[in-house]
Motif scaffolding. Sequence first.
Motif, mmCIF file in Angstrom:
data_model
loop_
_atom_site.group_PDB
_atom_site.id
_atom_site.type_symbol
_atom_site.label_atom_id
_atom_site.label_comp_id
_atom_site.label_asym_id
_atom_site.label_seq_id
_atom_site.Cartn_x
_atom_site.Cartn_y
_atom_site.Cartn_z
ATOM 1 N N ILE A 315 0.875 -1.179 0.000
ATOM 2 C CA ILE A 315 0.000 0.000 0.000
ATOM 3 C C ILE A 315 0.908 1.225 0.000
ATOM 4 C CG2 ILE A 315 -1.803 1.271 1.195
ATOM 5 C CD1 ILE A 315 -2.550 -1.368 2.619
ATOM 6 N N ARG A 316 0.712 2.082 -0.972
ATOM 7 C CA ARG A 316 1.494 3.324 -1.039
ATOM 8 C C ARG A 316 0.525 4.489 -0.882
ATOM 9 N NH1 ARG A 316 6.458 5.469 -3.742
ATOM 10 N NH2 ARG A 316 6.033 7.658 -4.240
ATOM 11 N N VAL A 317 0.715 5.272 0.175
ATOM 12 C CA VAL A 317 -0.120 6.433 0.448
ATOM 13 C C VAL A 317 0.629 7.668 -0.012
ATOM 14 C CG1 VAL A 317 -1.364 7.739 2.207
ATOM 15 C CG2 VAL A 317 -1.154 5.250 2.426
ATOM 16 N N ASN A 318 0.075 8.329 -1.021
ATOM 17 C CA ASN A 318 0.692 9.540 -1.565
ATOM 18 C C ASN A 318 0.033 10.770 -0.953
ATOM 19 O OD1 ASN A 318 2.382 8.128 -3.569
ATOM 20 N ND2 ASN A 318 0.417 7.624 -4.509
ATOM 21 N N MET A 319 0.858 11.693 -0.481
ATOM 22 C CA MET A 319 0.369 12.946 0.108
ATOM 23 C C MET A 319 0.907 14.107 -0.708
ATOM 24 S SD MET A 319 0.953 11.778 4.069
ATOM 25 C CE MET A 319 2.411 10.825 3.638
ATOM 26 N N GLY A 320 0.381 14.250 -1.925
ATOM 27 C CA GLY A 320 0.872 15.266 -2.834
ATOM 28 C C GLY A 320 2.250 14.898 -3.360
ATOM 29 N N ASP A 321 2.989 15.910 -3.759
ATOM 30 C CA ASP A 321 4.333 15.684 -4.295
ATOM 31 C C ASP A 321 5.407 15.709 -3.218
ATOM 32 O OD1 ASP A 321 3.223 15.570 -6.837
ATOM 33 O OD2 ASP A 321 3.427 17.747 -7.134
ATOM 34 N N ALA A 322 5.060 16.137 -2.007
ATOM 35 C CA ALA A 322 6.074 16.349 -0.983
ATOM 36 C C ALA A 322 6.290 15.147 -0.085
ATOM 37 C CB ALA A 322 5.709 17.560 -0.123
ATOM 38 N N ALA A 323 5.334 14.221 -0.047
ATOM 39 C CA ALA A 323 5.457 13.136 0.926
ATOM 40 C C ALA A 323 4.727 11.896 0.432
ATOM 41 C CB ALA A 323 4.896 13.573 2.279
ATOM 42 N N TYR A 324 5.203 10.748 0.907
ATOM 43 C CA TYR A 324 4.524 9.478 0.650
ATOM 44 C C TYR A 324 4.928 8.490 1.740
ATOM 45 C CZ TYR A 324 8.887 7.417 -1.039
ATOM 46 O OH TYR A 324 10.177 6.948 -1.122
ATOM 47 N N VAL A 325 4.084 7.482 1.916
ATOM 48 C CA VAL A 325 4.373 6.384 2.838
ATOM 49 C C VAL A 325 4.158 5.091 2.074
ATOM 50 C CG1 VAL A 325 3.630 5.180 4.912
ATOM 51 C CG2 VAL A 325 3.754 7.660 4.915
ATOM 52 N N ASP A 326 5.153 4.198 2.103
ATOM 53 C CA ASP A 326 5.095 2.944 1.352
ATOM 54 C C ASP A 326 5.101 1.772 2.332
ATOM 55 O OD1 ASP A 326 5.209 0.986 -0.610
ATOM 56 O OD2 ASP A 326 6.568 2.152 -1.864
ATOM 57 N N LEU A 327 4.061 0.943 2.273
ATOM 58 C CA LEU A 327 3.946 -0.217 3.152
ATOM 59 C C LEU A 327 4.160 -1.487 2.331
ATOM 60 C CD1 LEU A 327 0.662 0.797 5.048
ATOM 61 C CD2 LEU A 327 3.015 1.529 5.517
ATOM 62 N N LEU A 328 5.126 -2.311 2.727
ATOM 63 C CA LEU A 328 5.412 -3.575 2.057
ATOM 64 C C LEU A 328 5.248 -4.705 3.063
ATOM 65 C CD1 LEU A 328 6.344 -4.941 -0.575
ATOM 66 C CD2 LEU A 328 8.696 -4.713 0.261
ATOM 67 N N VAL A 329 4.492 -5.734 2.687
ATOM 68 C CA VAL A 329 4.124 -6.780 3.632
ATOM 69 C C VAL A 329 5.369 -7.474 4.178
ATOM 70 C CG1 VAL A 329 3.892 -8.625 1.884
ATOM 71 C CG2 VAL A 329 2.539 -8.710 3.991
ATOM 72 N N ASP A 330 5.340 -7.750 5.472
ATOM 73 C CA ASP A 330 6.423 -8.431 6.161
ATOM 74 C C ASP A 330 6.006 -9.844 6.552
ATOM 75 O OD1 ASP A 330 9.097 -8.338 7.363
ATOM 76 O OD2 ASP A 330 8.004 -8.527 9.251
ATOM 77 N N GLN A 331 4.822 -9.972 7.145
ATOM 78 C CA GLN A 331 4.268 -11.287 7.449
ATOM 79 C C GLN A 331 2.760 -11.196 7.541
ATOM 80 O OE1 GLN A 331 5.776 -12.706 11.231
ATOM 81 N NE2 GLN A 331 4.249 -11.590 12.388
ATOM 82 N N ILE A 332 2.088 -12.353 7.359
ATOM 83 C CA ILE A 332 0.632 -12.431 7.411
ATOM 84 C C ILE A 332 0.256 -13.543 8.380
ATOM 85 C CG2 ILE A 332 -1.504 -12.743 6.105
ATOM 86 C CD1 ILE A 332 0.005 -11.908 3.605
ATOM 87 N N GLU A 333 -0.488 -13.188 9.432
ATOM 88 C CA GLU A 333 -0.956 -14.157 10.416
ATOM 89 C C GLU A 333 -2.454 -14.411 10.206
ATOM 90 O OE1 GLU A 333 1.014 -12.999 14.472
ATOM 91 O OE2 GLU A 333 0.760 -11.187 13.234
ATOM 92 N N GLN A 334 -2.861 -15.662 10.462
ATOM 93 C CA GLN A 334 -4.271 -16.008 10.376
ATOM 94 C C GLN A 334 -4.642 -16.939 11.517
ATOM 95 O OE1 GLN A 334 -5.432 -17.554 6.503
ATOM 96 N NE2 GLN A 334 -6.273 -15.566 5.934
ATOM 97 N N ARG A 335 -5.966 -16.923 11.791
ATOM 98 C CA ARG A 335 -6.492 -17.789 12.842
ATOM 99 C C ARG A 335 -6.566 -19.229 12.317
ATOM 100 N NH1 ARG A 335 -11.476 -19.331 13.430
ATOM 101 N NH2 ARG A 335 -12.309 -17.669 12.112
#
Length: 335
Positions: A315-335
């Motif tokens: 998931i990449r959250v773009n906040m205009g041209d000045a900022a962004y946050v990039d989330l890359l999966v590390d692990q997935i847990e399930q019941r």
Amino acid sequence: MAALHAFTLDWLARELRYSTVLRPTVEPMFTRLLKPQVPPAVPVAAAAPRPVVAKPARDKGAFAATVKPPAPAASEPVVEQVEQVAEARPQQPPPAPPVEETAAPEAPASAPASVTSDAQALDSWPADTRLSYALSGRFRSGELYGDARVQWQRDGSSYQVRVAVDVTVWASLVLTSQGEVTPAGLAPRAYEEVRNGKPRAVRLDQSTVLIERGRVLPRPDGVQDTASQFVELAHRFATGAAPLRVGEAVSFWMARPGGVDLWTYDVLGREVLQTPKLGALDAFHLKPRPIANARGNITAEMWFAPGLQYLPVRIRVNMGDAAYVDLLVDQIEQR
């Protein structure tokens, strides 16, 4: 000193006036780590249509098949054959008088079709799941680091989606969606976002959406919120309700504290993401189109992986041209 005291009392009064729209939930227990698998075949059509954008109703009569009676055979007429069989048949004795029969007990009624379909609809959703992400990004000229989580849990037909983002030590964001799981998809009832301790909320009733400043808007069909969209889209792709193919697009209404807007995501391409723990992941890249009358410059691009139950692995959250946050999966847990 008096000014500080007055400011503290005013802040406390504002905090006490806020009443959360969320109901308390129990933290789920996760028992296994999800690993990439060969994705199962996706159904051609969805089990239940999702009314995301109003369209004219289809004419069912146009799809009705026309069945013609079979033409009679070219042999001798059927009437003559029946008469010949009747003449050759020996005379039968008169029928015996009817015997009064005792009614057989009725078989137990099976479960209504609606109950069965509802149960199948619930079973199509994933088990309780928590995705953990490594966070990177940039704000103006500085690098950003942190972590994030997307957590899904279901209790019967009730659900909660919680998105938590922690950026170093100075910024945090928590998005929470609660509502019902229906055969047509997620139906949010309450949405809350807390940015650096400041809450904003949305209430969703059967026909209305209550946003900030007490404004009431009509509730569109298939409306989602900022948190529920991640799980809703994953389920649509996994069940075939929306095709996950390059060049396709998926649309739905999204409710946020500032208003309700129609969002459309284009499937831009198919990419291979390199992750530290899960290896190379095949994923489809979705990007939102610009919306009319946008109330901000924050947008989210998403990557969904068929080999991991179509979950959002980036998931990449773009906040205009000045900022962004990039989330890359590390692990997935399930019941």
